[in-house]
Design a protein around this motif. Structure first.
Motif, short mmCIF file in Angstrom:
data_model
loop_
_atom_site.label_atom_id
_atom_site.label_comp_id
_atom_site.label_asym_id
_atom_site.label_seq_id
_atom_site.Cartn_x
_atom_site.Cartn_y
_atom_site.Cartn_z
N CYS A 97 27.72 -13.72 7.66
CA CYS A 97 28.18 -13.35 8.26
C CYS A 97 27.89 -13.93 9.89
O CYS A 97 26.98 -13.28 10.09
CB CYS A 97 28.56 -11.74 8.17
SG CYS A 97 30.31 -11.59 9.66
N VAL A 98 28.52 -14.80 9.84
CA VAL A 98 28.41 -15.12 11.84
C VAL A 98 29.47 -14.62 12.71
O VAL A 98 30.37 -14.54 12.38
CB VAL A 98 28.08 -16.27 11.56
CG1 VAL A 98 27.96 -16.95 13.39
CG2 VAL A 98 27.13 -16.58 10.96
N THR A 99 29.19 -13.58 14.29
CA THR A 99 30.02 -13.30 14.93
C THR A 99 29.58 -13.30 15.80
O THR A 99 28.73 -14.08 16.44
CB THR A 99 30.20 -11.65 14.68
OG1 THR A 99 28.68 -10.92 15.27
CG2 THR A 99 30.20 -10.86 13.80
N VAL A 100 30.52 -13.52 17.02
CA VAL A 100 30.66 -14.48 18.51
C VAL A 100 31.69 -13.09 19.35
O VAL A 100 32.66 -13.01 18.80
CB VAL A 100 31.64 -15.85 18.46
CG1 VAL A 100 31.11 -16.26 20.21
CG2 VAL A 100 30.43 -17.00 17.06
N THR A 101 31.26 -12.59 20.16
CA THR A 101 31.96 -11.76 21.21
C THR A 101 31.61 -12.00 22.91
O THR A 101 30.52 -12.60 23.11
CB THR A 101 31.40 -10.82 20.54
OG1 THR A 101 31.64 -10.01 19.08
CG2 THR A 101 32.09 -8.99 22.10
N GLU A 102 32.63 -11.50 23.60
CA GLU A 102 32.81 -12.40 24.58
C GLU A 102 33.16 -10.48 25.44
O GLU A 102 34.02 -10.69 24.88
CB GLU A 102 33.34 -13.43 25.45
CG GLU A 102 31.83 -14.66 24.87
CD GLU A 102 31.13 -14.75 25.96
OE1 GLU A 102 31.58 -14.84 27.31
OE2 GLU A 102 30.11 -15.02 25.02
N VAL A 103 32.52 -10.26 25.60
CA VAL A 103 33.23 -9.15 26.63
C VAL A 103 33.95 -9.34 28.35
O VAL A 103 33.24 -10.44 28.64
CB VAL A 103 31.52 -8.08 27.57
CG1 VAL A 103 32.08 -6.84 27.82
CG2 VAL A 103 31.17 -7.60 25.71
N ASP A 104 35.15 -9.40 28.55
CA ASP A 104 35.71 -9.71 29.71
C ASP A 104 36.12 -8.26 30.43
O ASP A 104 36.69 -8.20 31.73
CB ASP A 104 36.75 -10.31 28.67
CG ASP A 104 36.61 -11.92 28.31
OD1 ASP A 104 36.23 -12.32 28.35
OD2 ASP A 104 37.48 -11.97 26.91
N GLY A 105 36.13 -7.30 29.91
CA GLY A 105 36.00 -6.15 31.42
C GLY A 105 35.04 -5.12 30.37
O GLY A 105 35.95 -4.69 29.29
N LEU A 106 35.23 -4.33 31.13
CA LEU A 106 35.43 -2.35 30.81
C LEU A 106 36.24 -2.01 31.44
O LEU A 106 37.10 -1.82 31.78
CB LEU A 106 34.10 -1.53 31.97
CG LEU A 106 33.30 -2.60 32.09
CD1 LEU A 106 32.06 -1.97 33.01
CD2 LEU A 106 32.30 -3.24 30.37
N VAL A 107 36.70 -1.32 30.73
CA VAL A 107 38.59 -0.44 30.01
C VAL A 107 37.81 1.10 30.30
O VAL A 107 38.17 1.95 30.03
CB VAL A 107 39.08 -0.01 28.68
CG1 VAL A 107 40.41 0.21 28.80
CG2 VAL A 107 39.30 -2.50 29.21
N THR A 108 38.49 1.95 32.17
CA THR A 108 38.16 2.65 32.13
C THR A 108 39.52 3.74 31.97
O THR A 108 40.14 3.63 32.65
CB THR A 108 37.69 2.72 33.36
OG1 THR A 108 38.37 2.63 34.86
CG2 THR A 108 36.24 2.33 33.60
N ALA A 109 39.22 4.69 30.74
CA ALA A 109 39.90 5.58 31.03
C ALA A 109 40.48 6.79 31.74
O ALA A 109 39.25 7.16 32.30
CB ALA A 109 41.36 5.28 28.65
N ARG A 110 41.22 7.56 30.53
CA ARG A 110 41.38 9.10 31.60
C ARG A 110 40.70 9.96 30.32
O ARG A 110 41.08 11.34 31.17
CB ARG A 110 42.46 9.31 31.60
CG ARG A 110 43.49 8.27 33.12
CD ARG A 110 45.11 8.83 33.02
NE ARG A 110 45.70 7.15 34.70
CZ ARG A 110 45.57 6.48 33.89
NH1 ARG A 110 45.73 5.79 32.90
NH2 ARG A 110 46.10 5.51 35.11
N SER A 111 40.26 9.62 29.35
CA SER A 111 40.01 10.49 28.52
C SER A 111 38.76 9.12 28.08
O SER A 111 38.68 8.35 27.70
CB SER A 111 40.94 11.09 27.45
OG SER A 111 41.21 9.89 27.11
#
Length: 240
Positions: A97-111
């Protein structure tokens, strides 16, 4: 005798073509278009390869390259390592299994429950093979260099026979692959929104700095490196 018409080229397989690559959680974020996967694989720099090495599973970060015209169905993903690496030799003939991930943002919710990240992520599952054909192996290694800095491989001396012999290349078909994308703000409960707590997201970008020359060289920064830096800065909308 008439010449038979050439066979029509095979259309790319939609993503998630098999049960083990079918997205079941968060299906609304699943992507079917392979062009989106190709764009992510071109943009990303690090993949993670998971393999069973016998007494335990192992997941390692690896440099990689992609050949959309490679010998495997729907293209080939290549990773490389030492011929003595147990993870690589154990991968031969195994399903990896090969995975590739790019993080594009931190989602700061209300909970806490609704906090998340914006991301682009690909999962490739398939049988791995050690590349033995010299021409394919050389191309895979050059593609790996050019994935990091396009055009770089053509400027380098040829690899020595000792270097090639010490390096193994693993090929994984791109056929069985899935992709998910999240690109939005928080998905909060209505009551949490009405409470007035701030919600939003923080964009995350990868930045390329100016090239730093090795102290052992007097040569100027070459054009291929300058183009790579400029391309990276342009993708962020940075000035010169």
């Amino acid at each position: 005798m008439s010449t038979p018409a050439p066979a029509a080229p095979r259309s790319p397989t939609p993503l998630s073509p098999t049960p083990r690559t079918t997205v079941t959680r968060g299906r609304s974020r699943a992507v079917e278009d392979r062009a989106a996967m190709h764009a992510l694989l071109q943009d990303a720099l690090v993949a993670h390869l998971g393999v069973d090495v016998g007494d335990h599973p192992l997941v390692l970060p690896v440099a990689f390259a992609v050949d959309l015209d490679g010998p495997d169905r729907d293209g080939t993903l290549y990773v490389h390592g030492s011929v003595a690496a147990r993870w690589l030799t154990r991968s031969e003939g195994a399903t990896v299994c090969v995975t590739v991930t790019e993080v594009d943002g931190l989602v700061t919710a209300r909970s806490a429950f609704h906090h998340s990240m914006n991301y682009r992520s690909v999962v490739v599952v398939g049988p791995a093979r050690i590349v033995t054909d010299p021409a394919e192996k050389a191309r895979a290694l050059y593609l790996t260099v050019d994935h990091m800095v396009p055009g770089r491989a053509a400027t380098l001396r040829p690899s020595t026979r000792k270097e090639v012999a010490a390096t193994a290349v693993l090929a994984v078909p791109l056929h069985e692959a899935s992709m998910k994308v999240r690109a939005e703000g928080p998905v909060d409960d209505e009551a949490d929104v009405e409470a007035g707590t701030w919600g939003g997201h923080v964009p995350v970008v990868r930045r390329l700095g100016e090239a730093v020359s090795d102290p052992l060289t007097d040569a100027p920064v070459p054009a291929d490196v300058l183009r790579r830096v400029a391309a990276g800065r342009a993708s962020l909308g940075c000035g010169s």
